[in-house]
Design an enzyme around this catalytic site. Sequence first.
Site, PDB file in Angstrom:
ATOM      1  N   HIS A 164       0.844  -1.215  -0.090  1.00 46.93           N
ATOM      2  CA  HIS A 164      -0.002  -0.145  -0.091  1.00 46.93           C
ATOM      3  C   HIS A 164       0.792   1.395  -0.239  1.00 46.93           C
ATOM      4  O   HIS A 164       0.720   2.179   0.853  1.00 46.93           O
ATOM      5  CB  HIS A 164      -0.862  -0.118   1.116  1.00 46.93           C
ATOM      6  N   HIS A 192     -10.008   1.846   0.512  1.00 45.85           N
ATOM      7  CA  HIS A 192      -9.874   0.646   1.494  1.00 45.85           C
ATOM      8  C   HIS A 192     -10.778   0.673   2.648  1.00 45.85           C
ATOM      9  O   HIS A 192     -10.502   0.201   3.609  1.00 45.85           O
ATOM     10  CB  HIS A 192      -8.285   0.830   2.016  1.00 45.85           C
ATOM     11  N   GLU A 216     -11.717  -3.788  -2.826  1.00 47.63           N
ATOM     12  CA  GLU A 216     -10.770  -2.734  -3.162  1.00 47.63           C
ATOM     13  C   GLU A 216     -10.760  -2.838  -4.927  1.00 47.63           C
ATOM     14  O   GLU A 216      -9.815  -3.727  -5.057  1.00 47.63           O
ATOM     15  CB  GLU A 216      -9.555  -2.721  -2.419  1.00 47.63           C
TER      16      GLU A 216
END
Length: 341
Positions: free
Chosen positions: A96, A171, A303
């Site tokens: 991420h 997210h 996501e």
Amino acid sequence: MASSPIPEIFELSNGTLQMKVSNWGATITSLLVPDSKGNMADVVLGFDSLEPYINGSSPYFGCIVGRIANRIKEGKFTLDGNQYTLPINNPPNSLHGGEKGFDKVVWEVVEQKSGDEPSITFKYYSQDGEQGYPGDLIVSAKYTLVGKTTLRLDMEAIPQNKATPVNLAQHTYWNLAGHNSGDILGHHVQILASHITPVDEYTVPTGEIMPVEGSPFDLRDEKKIGSVISQVPGGYDVNYVLDCGEEKSGLKHAAKVKDPLSSRVLNIWTSAPGVQFYTGNYVKGVVGKGGYVYQKHAGLCLETQGFPNAINQPNFPSVVVKPEEKYNHSMLFEFSVEQQL
């Protein structure tokens, strides 16, 4: 010189949906949605104040992750003959965007509108070399309440001087019965995908594109999560390769989630090629809104994204964006109610 923006929470409401969103990580902190009787519940996991987000207590609740969502194998990639090394914040991989991805920075609020379709637009200037990534990148994210019960998100990124991989993802952890209602094992889920990208022991795609037919990953027909999750060791955490089926506003239907107790339904539409289905497997003892303690499977994530580790997989759709190009990623979160027959 303009002073740096400070972390704040902003509110959007259209009379039906009520949303709180922060410029810290462009994070949705609260979203009130009506059930079949008109009762409102906050359907996203999160915190009452910004402090837990800022101090690192949040497992990516509600934020936008980037420059690259998901995992990059061993935190390395090569682009235009140069090798880049990223922080290993999810050993042995980079996750991420690294240790301080787009979820852990303050974005600038560049526009806020009220009225029938209230919106807020955030902008972030990511510098060359930030978290190991090449080139300056201007990123924006616009949240809009459209119609009575739909949230739209438009993400954009423009490289300024070097080609760079870009893969942004929203997210949010959803629990349609309410963030403080327990786990999501009673929810029903449908994912409009005939294939997944299977992963290795470190949750990085192997490069294969595998049919879901005959496996517990086959969610093309609506299934109760609790009835199939035991067949997936650890729970779901995998990228689905979306089919090109039904469309709305030029976006393809990615997934449908339903909570039979409240009759709330969420349909997700996207321009992205994939969606990560994650069942909150690593959530444990997180003290959230109202002091409620979130445990394993307290929420689920859908996501939409480019394929994980695509920068190292030539057979995956490219996530590289050049300076003369623009990255676009749009999503619709469409809420409704659906009574049990």
